[in-house]
Structure formats: structure tokens, C-alpha cells
Design an enzyme around this catalytic site. Structure first.
Site, PDB file in Angstrom:
ATOM      1  N   SER A  22       0.816  -1.213   0.000  1.00  0.00           N
ATOM      2  CA  SER A  22       0.000   0.000   0.000  1.00  0.00           C
ATOM      3  C   SER A  22       0.847   1.259   0.000  1.00  0.00           C
ATOM      4  CB  SER A  22      -0.914  -0.002   1.234  1.00  0.00           C
ATOM      5  OG  SER A  22      -0.133  -0.128   2.413  1.00  0.00           O
ATOM      6  N   ASN A 109      -2.935  -2.540  13.950  1.00  0.00           N
ATOM      7  CA  ASN A 109      -4.372  -2.303  13.790  1.00  0.00           C
ATOM      8  C   ASN A 109      -4.832  -0.988  14.407  1.00  0.00           C
ATOM      9  OD1 ASN A 109      -4.251  -4.779  12.619  1.00  0.00           O
ATOM     10  ND2 ASN A 109      -5.367  -5.880  14.216  1.00  0.00           N
ATOM     11  N   THR A 154     -39.758  24.658 -13.286  1.00  0.00           N
ATOM     12  CA  THR A 154     -40.085  23.327 -12.770  1.00  0.00           C
ATOM     13  C   THR A 154     -40.247  22.457 -14.005  1.00  0.00           C
ATOM     14  OG1 THR A 154     -42.483  23.629 -12.754  1.00  0.00           O
ATOM     15  CG2 THR A 154     -41.296  24.271 -10.759  1.00  0.00           C
ATOM     16  N   HIS A 155     -39.768  21.237 -13.933  1.00  0.00           N
ATOM     17  CA  HIS A 155     -39.785  20.328 -15.097  1.00  0.00           C
ATOM     18  C   HIS A 155     -39.013  20.924 -16.271  1.00  0.00           C
ATOM     19  CE1 HIS A 155     -43.242  17.984 -13.334  1.00  0.00           C
ATOM     20  NE2 HIS A 155     -43.510  19.163 -12.801  1.00  0.00           N
ATOM     21  N   SER A 276     -12.517  24.201 -29.058  1.00  0.00           N
ATOM     22  CA  SER A 276     -12.614  22.901 -29.692  1.00  0.00           C
ATOM     23  C   SER A 276     -11.424  22.703 -30.611  1.00  0.00           C
ATOM     24  CB  SER A 276     -13.902  22.838 -30.499  1.00  0.00           C
ATOM     25  OG  SER A 276     -13.816  21.851 -31.494  1.00  0.00           O
ATOM     26  N   LYS A 282     -16.477  27.294 -30.932  1.00  0.00           N
ATOM     27  CA  LYS A 282     -16.983  26.714 -29.688  1.00  0.00           C
ATOM     28  C   LYS A 282     -16.348  27.290 -28.425  1.00  0.00           C
ATOM     29  CE  LYS A 282     -19.149  23.343 -29.211  1.00  0.00           C
ATOM     30  NZ  LYS A 282     -18.579  21.992 -29.203  1.00  0.00           N
ATOM     31  N   ASN A 284     -16.586  25.728 -24.611  1.00  0.00           N
ATOM     32  CA  ASN A 284     -17.200  24.607 -23.914  1.00  0.00           C
ATOM     33  C   ASN A 284     -17.062  24.719 -22.391  1.00  0.00           C
ATOM     34  OD1 ASN A 284     -17.818  23.394 -26.396  1.00  0.00           O
ATOM     35  ND2 ASN A 284     -15.772  22.509 -26.514  1.00  0.00           N
ATOM     36  N   GLU A 289     -18.791  20.355 -16.809  1.00  0.00           N
ATOM     37  CA  GLU A 289     -19.058  18.994 -17.284  1.00  0.00           C
ATOM     38  C   GLU A 289     -18.237  17.961 -16.506  1.00  0.00           C
ATOM     39  OE1 GLU A 289     -19.775  18.863 -21.896  1.00  0.00           O
ATOM     40  OE2 GLU A 289     -18.183  20.303 -21.445  1.00  0.00           O
ATOM     41  N   TYR A 316     -10.363  -6.821  13.066  1.00  0.00           N
ATOM     42  CA  TYR A 316      -9.669  -6.382  11.871  1.00  0.00           C
ATOM     43  C   TYR A 316      -9.589  -7.508  10.843  1.00  0.00           C
ATOM     44  CZ  TYR A 316      -6.255  -4.405   8.730  1.00  0.00           C
ATOM     45  OH  TYR A 316      -5.652  -3.925   7.603  1.00  0.00           O
ATOM     46  N   GLN A 321      -7.879  -2.686   4.469  1.00  0.00           N
ATOM     47  CA  GLN A 321      -6.855  -1.875   3.784  1.00  0.00           C
ATOM     48  C   GLN A 321      -7.449  -1.185   2.558  1.00  0.00           C
ATOM     49  OE1 GLN A 321      -2.864  -3.587   3.290  1.00  0.00           O
ATOM     50  NE2 GLN A 321      -2.911  -2.936   1.149  1.00  0.00           N
ATOM     51  N   LYS A 324      -8.656   2.926   1.802  1.00  0.00           N
ATOM     52  CA  LYS A 324      -7.860   4.141   1.616  1.00  0.00           C
ATOM     53  C   LYS A 324      -7.904   4.778   0.236  1.00  0.00           C
ATOM     54  CE  LYS A 324      -4.741   2.946   5.292  1.00  0.00           C
ATOM     55  NZ  LYS A 324      -5.502   1.648   5.449  1.00  0.00           N
TER      56      LYS A 324
END
Lengths: 459, 459, 459, 459
Positions: A22, A109, A154-155, A276, A282, A284, A289, A316, A321, A324
Site C-alpha cells: 500500500s 491495527n 419546474t420540469h 474545440s 466553440k 465549452n 461537465e 480487523y 486496507q 484508503k
């Protein structure tokens, strides 16, 4: 030759070692690990388990090791699979057998549980601070655009006029809940696990209150078996992060919609947009996004850890492990998104005329006209129907509501009178004059409250 | 003929209606909807928007409707797609146009938000009570088995002796955090959304504080746009439920393991186990297995709602209707699991001899022997190595540690002396004598604290 | 100073750049990107869009760049945010304006789609090969332990005797489905997207069949809008990986159970287990535990990408950049887990006596005794009840079934006769003599079939 | 009184029974259960295990039971927890002890596996048929609007003109992959598990090929332990359903966007939209919004079952009962969504002028102008820059590209000539003339291919 994992492949006989290592991600915990070890050494001396001199030697060496890591001169040996072993080996290299005594009354531990709690506490503080930063940017933007009216949707259909500031304060409220959730979660993070040993506690006369006080913990854990196997504090951070990212994904969606040619309510600053490679015209909304996309990533981290924990027997298990990497990723993603949104919001350019045009064209006063008829004595259902027919008539004839003559109005209800022209965007806003409503006075008041919240709460 | 959805299929032209209907699951909200409407009517009268007589008529009829539903005489019309319309239509049927006035200064968006908050507040209270019930059963079982020792496990390998009561208190501690999370979440649930209208607030002189006080809410929502589109309170309940189910899945796993022939530490009461249709000798831990499985279901509900909310533009979108079914399912699953576990734990039969046998055979005193050598002056690493070799020797010769002669001990370290036989299961337990440790005195103290917690906190 | 993201923090004005950069993970695609570009250049020349000389220059330079990257001499500039720009900039550095022509008739959108498909195709082939490897190890282990009998479990209760080889072949069957799923998914991965341009196709006379043939694709994509926004092939890989990891988590669970002191059916080789830092006697099944945990990680990756894709309007959105990191992580995790399990299974040591002991003690012949009575004319229900009472009697008297006298048997049914002693573990196994049953002859046959499958299918 | 689960609460001592019961949802399997039992009885007779007369009696009674259930006269007894026991009890009620013999050579474990496979096979066929239906509606809509041009979007910014038909065919392509995935999954669903018994196979001379042939299965399962614990076929259906729902969520998003006042490309038929309770002018795209929301529900079902399966030891565990409810819900949701979308798409009204207006205003020909300059000899980078400056100039002066004079064009590059006016929406479309491109001829060809696919494939 395989290109799939080129850099990562290991020769066959070291596969298990590589699988269980790790160090490539837990090295991030070096400062927390060293801080915990220093306090542990101090406690052992305080209790007479180590001599003051032994503790001093250990603490001095650990302090040097921290500097080595921060200066980049520390040699991470590939055969030492995690940050704890790496630091411990270096400690023994520096001070010999005395270094080995640091392991007295401690197991891996409870050590790893300690490190993760120290880390998470810090991440929680930073999350709240980053949330405050974005809230500040939203309030600034709202205050700078007090008179701007946009359609409330709304919607995704235009519904009623609202102040842009009111709309932005909706995000302030969401973020306020996010901060509160992080604050609450800290109560369950801020608990010292050290002293739990491997599972049963330790067979030494330790002083856990000393440890807790020195490391700034609120309290000590009450059960050793629970303390080494508990990862609730990570799940609680992740759940709060998911909801916060969800809020940001909604803001992202609106930034994307509003900067489209179709909505055109805002322009994103060049620093937060890109061009772009083949379409020269463009601009963007990439940052928005990506943030919307990264929501998935944080959701994934939560699912990942929930899955890890499901059905594990106490105490444990090595599965833990796996708490993380995806946690670190979620912390990084949340903080980076909050920070980059703070910059993006701070530099947004609002287009008031364009928003106003959308307000005028959308029959957004229909509710107010129905209310007008109700106040003139029409039952609600009849008022609603009359205005619905009126709106359809206007649409079909390409007129806005204000284009209609009184005579036209009266075709749909005889209760319409000259004062119908006093039903305006401004009257509509002003009428919603209660806590939570979009009346300008209320919104100014809410902004002032928001400002006070930001000043008072400086976690 | 298709058997897949036999009962559910609708003829073609009613498909959209059936797709959007919610009456088959939101009828569960009838009492909350009526309670909200009664208080709304009272407020409208208080503010002079309705006459006292109109309000009285409405409230009387709503009270009757509630009784009709509870008596089972209410006719749910298939063309009325949700509980709100069903009740409203019946109200108008009963009292005519006056009934329509209930819709003044209210929209479906704030009405449905209100109902869900009332429901969730109730579900939160019930979750805490059910958690308390299971905690009580765990404490009872622990107290009834104070002297029982079991192996404490790490990696599902026997590690060190612990008291069964200590092990059970680990679950008490987990559940204590669960209760705290539900309690904290309530702060963000207990907020009145009514008065937000469709999105912008309402154009009437309403008294939201009156509404909040009558419905027992802590405070009113501060932003109408947020109030109609906020479902954080559901997500927070679901996240707390996921962690709680995860805890129960760990307990389930241990019940399954411990009642296997291999572990044999407990016997599940017949009421919580089943036999096999073809294997006459079997006694299966079905309740525990199902609970472990149902963890997935609650995780799924959280993922479902997080997905629904991702990237939704403000304010209300119909997607939000998908907040209910999986939430209701999670509430039912959590409560049922807590309740059935309470019964299962209360009736568990512990097998002390069998557990004790596992403790003796497992070299669980190895840590204590290493500590023994360290206290005799051996450096930790050397002590650890000596005991590891000793344990291997004993295994290979089929002996337990207590079977070994002093001479055999001394082959591995000359520091072993006659007092090595004072290293026993009892000495091992007694040595872990600090807050959180498994020493019997500590565990008795922890049990007393747990009892106090249960008495003091009676949410 | 914050330790949370120490190394990662950027100064304020480069935050957006850092947020949108992908070079730290997409550099893994260098070989696929260059391969795609070389074939694109060749096609442009073939169609007369570039001269042969231009194409030659470009291809030569790209080949050099690949070598630079593989030799480690390539300078990744921090201002070039992704692998495509990094390579393109270097190309122009090397060959000037001619390099810019490589972008003719191509956009970043179809380029990145191409790279991911090339990568995924390779990852699919490797997944199948790694599955085959583990299947081989399982078959080897099964063949080496043909006579070993273990308890077959249901509900983790001992149920009926089965051959260990039969049990291992269950995993072979699961992995066989995994391989088939990966194979099927390839049909939808192996599709050329190049030529789709940004969204609408490209305004050049390109030859997509040439591209497909040179890059070894089965066919060309049929719709440009779909081709640049489709990530189904990643989702399909991830779904197959989730199911495969789920299978491995079940095997992991059994390795953990079986190597516990309680089951004791196997011993894990030292290379795949670890010791404890404080408990000298421990041997922990770390690899199996980590694999079980890493299941969560791969589930998380699937949830992540499903969330990313939900509700995205066509065609390319920058959210799609979030398709890579968690996908790469899932590929690495799956392959590493399969490989390390191959080694772990290959080195497992089976303990036949211990397993046999569990078989004898567990009343596993109860089903066969009931069948015995049924064949003697007892109705099923009665036979089942008699044997259930018999098993209870034996348990209470601490006897195994073979310990019982005929007289004892006959207390529960007069139909028991001397031949009841012919109901043995061996007879029980032998009786299940049909395709899929555990009769030794059937299992040997299944092993032979498995071996044939492995030889025949060498993807 | 609690309103939370009012209807569901049970008195205390029946809680475990209620917790483990499945009859409220598995009754849906009645037809599959009876079909399996009839064939099992027939096989038992064929093998001489039952007499022909016994089998005849059983089959006759089962047939009657099916009719009772379908007529609604069957009494579901509350004490019989699942559909299998309900049918079995009724069978014995009807024909006495002979009914009990149906259980010969069968266990609940292989019976329930059989039922789920029969059900899933049917659900798979229906999913493919429903996909075909929606594809047909898309092709119909495309053909009816061949000349309609819309902006192709990337990043929700207008990018290049495309035919609406081309855009709709992107969804056709997605759905085509969905159908293929369901088709492939069937290979692993269409496998007979019966004959696996509880875990080890059955001790009777059964004919599994007979069973498979009669029930229409492709083949028999090869390992009894795997067969009773395998739920891959459900996961594979769910994964395919998730991807399909994801596709539908993208279509939903576009329907919502396109029917907004801002885009205004389409009008949803009244049958698939709703009005507002307080805003008379509104027409809301409820069906599309709900479908987008229901995506979360199907994702949740997949997560749920993946979680259930994680880490389960072989073979059958009761956790597996949790495979049903969320699976049934996913099947219902997918089919209902496909069907209601078929109706919604079939009745969509396209607004060509409005779409065309968006195409003209958006500088969508910029790519073509850059290509124009490249073809006149300008290097790509320079061409790109010139057009970017040109687009900015036009925006700032409120002009569309066609409004610009040649003199204005030439300010940005001297290579612009009179023929620049031949760069039009039509020329842009026509230029993308390759497989997958939006050139009208190509699109017509793709439509014809789609039509052929629909005719040829009539699963």
C-alpha cells in the site's frame, strides 16, 4: 509486450507482495503516522514504560524522518510495503534497538486506525472551509446581480419569475447543509483508537486520556474490538461528500444549460472553458461537465467502501486496507471541485437582458393572473382554466401577456379589469413576501443572513 | 400470454397514466397528507384567507376521510394518480367548492415535500427506538454471559482471548453511532417546506411559523427553490440506514459462523432458524442470512436516489417522484431487520465450553508470552521471534501452550521461568485493564455505562 | 500547511487546468494513440489527402516518439493536458507543419474513442487469458486431490459429502461464464469509431474500411453521433469484471474460512499469507482478504461510470473523460487478482484428514438415510421426520451416525435393516451419478472436459 | 399508532416468519413453478421413479391449480411462506400422499433456480421485443422527418448541422447493442439447473436431458454446486437493463431539453405530458422525467444483487432469496419504460422551423469554413484561427455567417473567395458522405438498413 499495465507489472514471484503493498498510496499518511508515534512515545515515557531518554531519542529521529520525507530525501524501499514499516525501518536504522520499543503497547491495527482518523479529521476541516469558499462566491455573485430576474423552472419549463439572487441562495442553503453534515460527522471521527492493540486492548499501564489530549481528540474509543474494525467515520465522510457532489452536479447542470446558446443567461470565463480542436466557434463548459462527471466517481467510492464492509466478521480483516485509495480519491475530488467551482462562480458573467427576455416570453405571470382572478372572487379551478386558455390563445397568436388588450383578456373572464396590467414581473416578485419567498426585500435579508453565517462560522 | 407482468399490464392508451401513477405506494402517506392539510387550513383561517367556517368544514371532512381510509371504506379511484389527488377529490365530493380552497397558497411541490418530511421524521424516531431495542438485547445477552471467554479474531484467525460480553459491546458501540447519526439527520429533516409554492413562494400573506409550530417542526425552510427540490433528508436517512445495515450484516456473519458446526459457539433459537426440505439434520440460520442479503437492498436504495438526484436542474423535476418507493422499502427493511435481530439475539443460547475449547487450542496467549519476555528484558523483536518458534513447535507436536514443559519453553528463550505458567487466559484478560480493554472489571463498567445510556436516552 | 493533498496542490490560477488535465492517467494510452495515428496517416496517404512523403514523415516521427516514451526519454510537458496533445506537440516539434496535417479528417472525439477501444480490446484478451490461468490452477488442484471428500455446505451448515474436486469445478464453471461474457463483449468493443469527426462525420473522402482492416477491427461504427458518445463497451467490460470479482470474492471467502482453525481444510502457502506484527502465532490469509475487499473497488468503478453516463445529452460531453481512471483501475485490479489467485491456488496445501473428519461428524448422510427409507417404502415426509429425530438423538448422545447400533436405528423406523451400514460417504457420492453430480466417475469426466476446454480455447 | 408501516406490522412472535416470507412477491413465479413441476413429474414417470398413473394424477392437479390461480380462486394461506410451498400444499390437499412424491429427486434449491431461469428467459425475450418496438418508433419518426436539420451538439454547444434522422439513428444503434446484449445473456440463462438437488446432485436415476428438452433449455448445467448458487444470469440481465435504461435516460434528457421553451424543437403529445396544479401555462414532460429518474432504480437493483452475492460461501445461502424483488422491479421498470417511450416517440411533433433557426444562428458552418480554407491551401492551425476570429467578429456584430459580406470574410483570410457562399448547411451535410456520416444519402441508406434489421430480427 503488453501495454495494458506496462509500468505496473512485477515479476512472477513478487506478485503477492505487490498485491498487498500500500506504500504507493498510504505514504500520504506520513505526517499523521509520525505525529501519532511521537505522542505514543511521549505517553510511554510519561507512564514509565520507556525512559525519558529513549522517548527523546525516538522523537528526535521521527522528527528528522518527517523532514527527510518533506525534503524528498527519504528513500522509500520497495520491500517495505506500507508507510508504517517504512518509517519504522528508518527509525531503527537511525537509533537501533531503541526504535523497536516504539511498538510497545501498540499494534498495526490501532496505529492505522489512528492515522486514518487524523487524516479524516483534517479532510473534514478542509471540506468545510472549501464549502465556505464556494458559498462566499455565490453570495458575492448574488449581491452583484441583485436586480437580475430569471425564470424559475419546474420540469425545465419556465414557471414563475425569481430573482437570480434567490436562485443562487438555493445553492447556498444546500451547501449549508453539507457543512453541517461534515460538522456532525466529526463528532464520530474525533475519537482516539490508540490503545486498542490488535483486538483486545494492550497489556500495559497506558494513559489513553493523555494520548487523546495530546492529539487533540474529543474522547477515547470505548471498545477495543470496535475501535480496530470501525470505518464508519470514512463512510460518513463519503456519504456527506456524495450529497455535496450531487449538489455541485446540479449547479454544474445549470451552468451548462445557462451557457448554452439556447438559454444564454451567463458566460463562463475563458479560464474555466475550453475551445474545440476542430470547431473554431466553440466555447465549452468543461469544468462544469467534468464536475458533473466526477460525481460518479465519488458515488463509486462510497459504494466501494460499503461493499468492502458488508458481512465482515470482527475484528480487523485485511479487507479494511481497501478503505484508503478510493477515500483519498474522494477527498481530492471533492476539494478540487469545490475550489474550481469557487473560481468559476466568481468569474461568471451574467447576461441580464437575455434572462429578462426569457422571463417576458414565457407566460410566467400566469399563476399571478390566476391569483388575480381568485382575489376578484373566481373559484380557483375556474381561474386556473381561464388563464390556461388565455395562455394558449397568446401562444397561438405569438403574443406575450403584456401584448394582450383588455378586450382580449375579457374574452376569457369578465373579472379582468384595467388593473390586470398591474400584474407584472415586479408585482409577482414582490407578492412572494415571506420567509423563503423571492420578494426582493426577503432576498436582501436572506443575503445579509448568509453573509452573517459566513462571518460567524470560520471552521 | 405473458406471465412476466401479468397482473400489471394495462391497455395501450393508459400506459402513460399507469407509468406516472404513484397511488399504489404513496397511499402510505395518507395520514401525513391529511395532518398537513388540516394545519394548512387552520393557518389560512388564522390569516383570514379562509373564513373560520370554511376551515372548519374542510378540517371536519379531512378528519372523516382519515377515518374512512383507516376503516378501509375509502374508495381509491384508479383515475386519481396519487394520494393527494385522491384525498382532494374526496374532499370536494364531500364539501363542494369550499374543498377547492384548500389549494390556496399551496402547490403540489411543497405539499409532497411536507408529507415526506413528516414521514421521514417519524421513520427516524422509529429507527432510533428499534436500535435501542437491539442494544438492550445485546446488553442482556452480555450480562447473562459475563464469564464466557471466546477467541478474539483478526483475519478470522484466533488472536487473543476476549470476553464474549466485550465482543457484544462492540456491536453496542456501532449501534450507538447509528442512533447518533439518525439523531443528527433529524436536524435537517425537521424543517417546514410548506409555503414554498411551486418554486418562488406564494402570493398570500401566510404565517409559516404558525405552520411549523402546529406541525412540530424545528424551523422553516429559508429558500423556496431549495425547499421544493431538496431531498437531502432522504439521502441522509438512507446513508445512516446503509451503515446500520452494514453493522447488522457483520453481526449476521458472526451469527452464521458461530452457529456452524465448525465454530459451534452458539445455538440459534428454533424460531429464528429453519430446517431443510431434504436434509433432516439441518438447522439453518435463515434470519441472519436474509439480513446479510437485505443489506444489498438498502445499499441499492441509496444508490438509486443518489442517481436520481445527479445533475437535476432546479427546482422540482418529476424525477423526484422516484424518491419514494425505494425509500419506503429501506425504512421497512431496516426496521424489520432491527426488530427480528432483537428477538434473535434475545433467544441465542451460548455454548461456553465450546468457546473455551477454541480459546485453549489456539495459542491465543502468544502475545502475552511475548510481552512476558519483553518484561523480562528481551527486546520486542527477539521476544516475538522466540514465541513464534515456540508456537510452531507446539503445533507440530500437537500440544497446547499449557501442555509444554518449562524445559520446552526454555529451548526457545532462557528468560522463560516457572512463572510462565501464570500467563493464563485469565491473566491475559485481566492485563488489558484500561478504557476499551477486555479486562473483566472494565467490561462490567462498560456494561453499566451501556445500561445507563439505554435508560437515559429514550427517544 | 495542509498534509491532505500536499503534493497535488496547485497555485490558484492553474486550478482549472489541473482539474481538467488527464495526462497523469491517459499516458497509459500512448501506444494505442500512436498506433491509431500511424494508420490514420497511412489512410490519408492512401486516399491522396496527404502525400506519401508527408505520411512517411509523420509515421517515422511517431515511431520515434513511441521509442522515446518506452525508453523514458520523452519529456511530458506539464502544460499539455493529455496524451494526445503531448504526442502531437512533439510530432510538430520534430517535423513542423506537416505534423499538423495529421489532424485532417479527425477530431479529438473520435481519436479518444479509438484509443479506448484499442485499449479495451487488449484488456479483454488479457482478462480471458488470466481467467484461463486460474482455471488451470483449479483443475490442477482438483486432479491432485481426486479422492478428497469435504462437506458440501448450504447455509454454511454441513449438508452432504462432495468431492473437493467437484467443489473446485464449481469455480471452473463460474470462470467459464466469465470468459464467455468477456468474449461476447468484444463483439461490441471491436468496432472502429474513427471517421466520426466531432459529431457529424468528416468532410473528406476517407476510407473507413481501410482503417478498420489495418487496426484489426471487425467492423466500422454505423453512426457518427453514437460513435463519439458511446461508452457501452467500457460498461460491458466493467459489468463482466464485477461478476468475475464477485466469483473471486466467494472463492476468497472459502479460502479464508477453510484456513481458519475452525475449518482447517487447507493451508495457504507462506508466499500468500502474512504474519502478525504482535501475535507471533498468526498466519493470515491476506491475499484472499484483500481480493474480497477489492471486489468493492470494481463495483465502485461500475457505479461510477453508470452514474457518469446517466442523462447525458448527445453527443460528446466532457463528462466522458471520467471514463478512464476508474476503468484502468478496474482492469488492473481484475488482472492482478486473477494472477495472484492463480499463484495462491497453485500452492494451496489440502488437509484431507481434517476434511474427512468434518464429513464424518456432520450427519451428512442424513439425506441418504431418508432416501434409503423412501426406497424401502416409507413416504418422503415420514422418512424425513424419522431421520431428523435420529440425527437429534445422535447429537444429544455425542455419536456419529456410524456409531449407532441397528437397534438404535430401528427405534426411529422399523424399515432400517442391516444394509443401512452400506449407506456410507462413498455410497452417497457414488449415488449422485448424473451430469453435474458429485459421483467420482462424473467428476473425473468433468475434469477431463475442463482440461479439453482449456486446451481448445487459447484466446 | 405508527403510520410508518401500519399495514405491514405483525404481532411479535410471527416476526421471523414474516421476515423470511417471500409469497408476496414470488407468487409471480406460479406459472414457471408449475411448468417445471409438470415436466419433473413427467421425467420421474419416464424413468420409472413414479408410475405413469401417479404422474398423471400430479400433472392433472397441477394444471387445475394453475387455473385456480389464474381465475383468482386459489387461497394463498398466510402460513405457507413461498409459492412453492403454497402449490405443494394444495397439491397434497388435492391428491394426498401421491403429491408428496413430486419432491423426489428434487430440492428447493434446484427448484427455485429453475423457476428463476424460466422467468428470466421470458423476461429476456420480452425485453428484446420491447426494444424492437422502440426502435421501430424511432425509425418511423426519422423517416417522417427526413429533411429536418438540427444542430449537432458537443458539450451542449451547437457544433455542426446534422439530420434529425441521423440523430435518431444514434439511439437506434444504442438499442441495437442493448438487444444484442440481452441475446448474448440468454446463452447463460438458458441452462437447466434441475437435478442438482440441494448441493451434490440427486441419488436417483434421473434424465436431465429429458428435462432440458421438455422445458426448452439449450443445455444442462455441468456442476451441481454451481447450479444452485449461480445467479450470474440475473446479474447479466440487470447489467444489460442498466445500460439500456442509461440510453433511455439520455433520450429522456433530450426530450426534456428539446421540449423546453429554450430549445423548442419538439412538442410532446398531451398523452405523455401533464399540466401544473397551479401554473396554467405549463406542459411538463413527465414521462421523460420519470424515465430519467427510474434509471436510478434499475442501477440500484444491480448494486443490490452484486452486494448480496459478494463474499458468499458456496453453495446455497438464504441470502440468495434476496435475488427476486429488486430483479422483478427492474424487469417491470425496463419493460414499462420501453413501452411508454415507444408511445411517446410515436406521437412526438417535430418543429422543423424552430430547429432550422437554431442551426442558422449558431455558426455551425465554422468547421466547414476552416476546411474550405485548408482546401485552398491554408494550414489547419491558421485556418482554424481565422475562422475563430471571424466567428467572434460575427457574434459581436450580431450577424450570422451568411450575413457577412465577402469583404468582411477577406478581413480574416485572403483565401476567402466568392465560392465561400457555397458553404451552406446543405453542403456541410452532403460533405460527410461516408458510412456513419450525416450526408442525406447515407442517412437514407442507414434507415433502410435499420428497417431491414427490424424485419429480419423478430425475436
Amino acid at each position: 509486450m503488453s501495454h495494458i499495465r506496462g509500468r505496473f507489472s512485477k515479476d512472477a514471484d513478487s506478485r503477492a507482495a505487490s498485491y498487498t503493498a500500500s506504500i504507493h498510496y498510504d505514504r500520504r499518511l506520513y505526517a499523521h503516522d509520525i505525529a501519532g508515534s511521537i505522542v505514543h512515545a511521549r505517553m510511554l515515557a510519561h507512564q514509565g514504560i520507556l525512559t525519558e531518554q529513549e522517548a527523546g531519542t525516538i522523537i528526535g529521529a521521527l522528527t528528522e524522518i518527517r523532514e527527510e520525507i518533506e525534503r524528498g530525501t527519504f528513500q522509500f524501499r520497495p520491500d517495505l510495503e506500507n508507510i508504517h514499516m517504512s518509517i519504522e525501518a528508518r527509525l531503527i536504522e537511525k537509533v537501533g534497538d531503541t526504535g523497536g520499543k516504539l511498538h510497545t503497547a501498540r499494534s498495526r491495527n490501532d496505529q492505522v486506525a489512528l492515522d486514518m482518523r487524523l487524516y479524516t479529521r483534517e479532510a473534514t476541516v478542509e471540506a468545510i472551509a472549501a464549502i465556505r469558499g464556494l458559498q462566499r462566491a455565490l453570495v458575492d455573485l448574488a449581491e452583484a446581480n441583485i436586480p437580475v430576474v430569471i425564470p424559475g423552472y419546474t420540469h425545465l419549463q419556465r414557471a414563475q419569475p425569481v430573482l437570480l439572487a434567490h436562485h443562487l441562495l438555493a445553492y447556498f442553503a444546500m451547501l449549508e447543509r453539507d457543512a453541517a453534515r461534515f460538522r456532525d460527522s466529526r463528532k464520530r471521527t474525533d475519537v482516539l483508537p490508540l490503545g486498542s492493540g490488535a483486538v483486545a486492548g494492550v497489556a500495559y499501564d497506558i494513559d489513553r486520556d493523555f494520548l487523546a489530549a495530546e492529539l487533540g481528540f474529543d474522547r477515547v474509543s470505548e471498545n477495543s474490538i470496535d475501535a480496530v474494525s470501525d470505518r464508519d467515520f470514512l463512510l460518513e465522510y463519503l456519504a456527506a461528500a456524495c450529497v455535496c457532489m450531487m449538489h455541485l452536479s446540479r449547479l454544474a447542470e445549470e451552468v451548462i444549460l445557462w451557457s448554452s446558446a439556447e438559454f444564454d443567461f451567463i458566460e463562463i470565463d475563458d479560464a474555466y472553458a475550453t475551445g474545440s480542436s476542430i470547431m473554431p466557434q466553440k466555447k465549452n463548459p468543461d469544468v462544469a461537465e467534468l464536475a458533473r462527471g466526477k460525481t460518479g466517481r465519488v458515488y463509486g467510492s462510497l459504494v466501494s467502501l460499503l461493499t468492502v464492509m458488508k458481512g465482515l466478521p470482527l475484528a480487523y480483516d485485511r479487507d479494511l486496507q481497501e478503505d484508503k485509495e478510493s477515500f483519498f480519491d474522494a477527498v481530492d475530488t471533492l476539494l478540487a471541485t469545490l475550489e474550481v467551482f469557487t473560481g468559476m462562480v466568481a468569474t461568471l458573467r451574467v447576461k441580464p437582458e437575455s434572462a429578462r427576455r426569457a422571463v417576458s416570453q414565457g407566460y410566467l405571470l400566469a399563476t399571478d393572473l390566476a391569483d388575480y382572478l381568485v382575489k376578484k372572487g373566481e373559484p380557483f379551478r375556474g381561474a386556473h382554466d381561464a388563464v390556461a386558455r388565455l395562455a394558449r390563445y397568446a401562444t397561438e397568436n405569438g403574443k406575450t401577456l403584456e401584448d394582450l388588450s383588455l378586450e382580449e383578456y375579457r374574452r376569457f373572464s369578465p373579472r379582468f379589469e384595467e388593473d390586470v396590467y398591474r400584474v407584472t414581473v415586479e408585482s409577482s416578485l414582490a407578492a412572494r413576501d415571506h420567509v423563503g419567498g423571492t420578494a426582493p426585500g426577503r432576498v436582501r435579508h436572506a443575503l445579509a443572513d448568509a453573509r452573517k453565517t459566513l462571518e460567524g462560522k470560520t471552521e
